[in-house]
Design an enzyme around this catalytic site. Structure first.
Site, mmCIF file in Angstrom:
data_model
loop_
_atom_site.group_PDB
_atom_site.id
_atom_site.type_symbol
_atom_site.label_atom_id
_atom_site.label_comp_id
_atom_site.label_asym_id
_atom_site.label_seq_id
_atom_site.Cartn_x
_atom_site.Cartn_y
_atom_site.Cartn_z
ATOM 1 N N THR A 157 -1.965 5.259 -3.545
ATOM 2 C CA THR A 157 -2.048 3.806 -3.763
ATOM 3 C C THR A 157 -3.489 3.372 -3.507
ATOM 4 O O THR A 157 -4.319 3.408 -4.394
ATOM 5 C CB THR A 157 -1.042 3.045 -2.896
ATOM 6 O OG1 THR A 157 -1.144 3.493 -1.539
ATOM 7 C CG2 THR A 157 0.378 3.270 -3.382
ATOM 8 N N THR A 195 2.229 4.773 8.055
ATOM 9 C CA THR A 195 2.658 4.298 6.742
ATOM 10 C C THR A 195 2.173 5.259 5.685
ATOM 11 O O THR A 195 1.012 5.265 5.339
ATOM 12 C CB THR A 195 2.102 2.913 6.464
ATOM 13 O OG1 THR A 195 2.606 2.044 7.449
ATOM 14 C CG2 THR A 195 2.533 2.429 5.100
#
Length: 402
Positions: A157, A195
């Site tokens: 990402t 994360t």
């Protein structure tokens, strides 16, 4: 005795595993601005035989739909397929988000028969998956070849580089097995399952009970001791898939290889911390309990004031001391000492070099160093890892949806 040797490449080294990626139009820009074509946004990992699977997930109460879908399978189920999409987290989408996954897997069966397929997603929270767009990947996939490099890039990402490792482990009797992993993560990294997504594949003939035990331990020593910004997302997942294709296994060797591969990936994630320039170890020792040592160490790796001091290369030990004092552990300023690497910068009992600040500044200019805080009250110690917080971090996250 056993040896662990790093191999070039990733999943494509592991017996019986295949992987690949394609672009279905969700990722419109290339990750690397030097290339003209966008990277993949939908990818897969599959095994030619059923795998035992072990997993660790986010501690966020609003766990994403893929995690809810996984948890609906029977205990100790086996799988042979993982589907991964970028750009959309499928989080905060409720029951409809789970139903969308079922709809996608129903379409998958027309192209490849998968047993108990697993979905994993990363991206923006709050949007339903585009079922038709994601399903269009199935006609583009070559399910019988491997491109670990493309798969590692397709799951990125805000990452600035792919994270991919593979080890070959040779046992004393000459038998070999492999363990490989790809991961993504750069922001929303907190020491409570960082994360990130991580996919570990192995051809070791490892018992399911060992998988659960060793993955739990390895995650605690890797992804649970790093912090970029103190945030925990809805999609954090670590999967370990084992198909036993090598018929080789030794618990001690697998444990060492798994811990090493996850720790190295965790350090890659920290180094890639959305504009980060420094990776710093925060060791707290001399605490009364391991709980105190861990609490203080993680407070340091999470502290925004400490992170900005690291970015500014400011040897302000007051921020270190203040964070320890505010962490809630038992401590005494008269007993506390603080070192930057081997340089003593705070003590009430030992003389400090007059030029300590210049020496500390030199240390802080390094990309990697260690801050050690001795509480002076016991024998417990704990080390976590953090990075600095830069202007680039604010820019990346302010523009995340654009």
């Amino acid at each position: 005795m056993f040896t662990i040797i790093p191999l070039k490449g990733g999943i494509d080294n592991v017996l019986g595993f295949y992987c690949g990626a394609t672009n279905v139009g969700m990722r419109l820009k290339p990750i690397n601005p030097e290339t003209s074509l966008p990277d993949g946004d939908v990818s897969f990992i599959r095994s030619s035989s059923l795998c035992d699977v072990s997993a660790k997930f986010t501690t966020n109460r609003f766990a994403a739909a893929p995690i809810a879908h996984f948890n609906r399978y029977a205990k100790d189920f086996k799988t042979d397929f993982i589907l991964i999409n970028a750009k959309n987290a499928n989080a905060m989408t409720g029951e409809k988000g789970v139903e969308d996954i079922d709809a996608i897997f129903h379409k998958l069966q027309n192209f490849h028969l998968a047993t108990n397929p697993i979905m994993s997603s990363t991206g923006v929270i709050g949007y339903r998956l585009d079922i038709d767009k994601i399903s269009s990947a199935f006609s583009k996939f070559d399910f019988n070849t491997s491109s670990s490099h493309e798969t590692a890039r397709a799951i990125m990402t805000t990452d600035s580089f792919k994270k991919e490792l593979c080890f070959e482990i040779t046992l004393e009797d000459g038998k070999k097995f492999h363990i490989s992993a790809i991961a993504k993560g750069a922001g929303m990294i907190n020491p409570a399952m960082a994360t990130m997504l991580c996919f570990v594949t192995t051809d070791a003939s490892i018992p399911k009970s060992d998988m659960d035990e060793l993955l739990e331990s390895a995650v605690e020593k890797s992804f649970n001791i790093i912090s970029v910004d103190g945030d925990t997302s809805t999609n954090d997942s670590v999967f370990l898939l084992a198909n036993g294709a090598s018929s080789a296994y030794k618990k001690e060797a697998f444990k060492e290889a798994l811990e090493r591969i996850l720790f190295e990936l965790a350090m890659m994630i920290l180094k890639d911390g959305e504009g980060a320039n420094k990776v710093v170890a925060f060791e707290v020792k001399g605490a009364k309990s391991i709980e105190d040592a861990k609490k203080a160490s993680m407070a340091l790796s999470n502290s925004l004031l400490v992170k900005t001091a690291l970015f500014g290369e400011d040897p302000n030990w007051g921020r270190i001391a203040s964070t320890i004092g505010a962490s809630g552990i038992e401590c005494d300023e008269e007993k506390l000492t603080i070192h930057y690497d081997e340089l003593l910068i705070y003590s009430t009992t030992t003389p400090i070099d007059e030029d300590w600040e210049d020496k500390a500044y030199t240390i802080m200019k390094q990309p990697n160093f260690k801050i050690t805080c001795d509480i002076g009250l016991g024998d417990a110690r704990f080390t976590s890892y953090g990075c600095d917080l830069s202007y680039e971090y604010v820019k990346i996250n302010a523009e995340y949806r654009t």
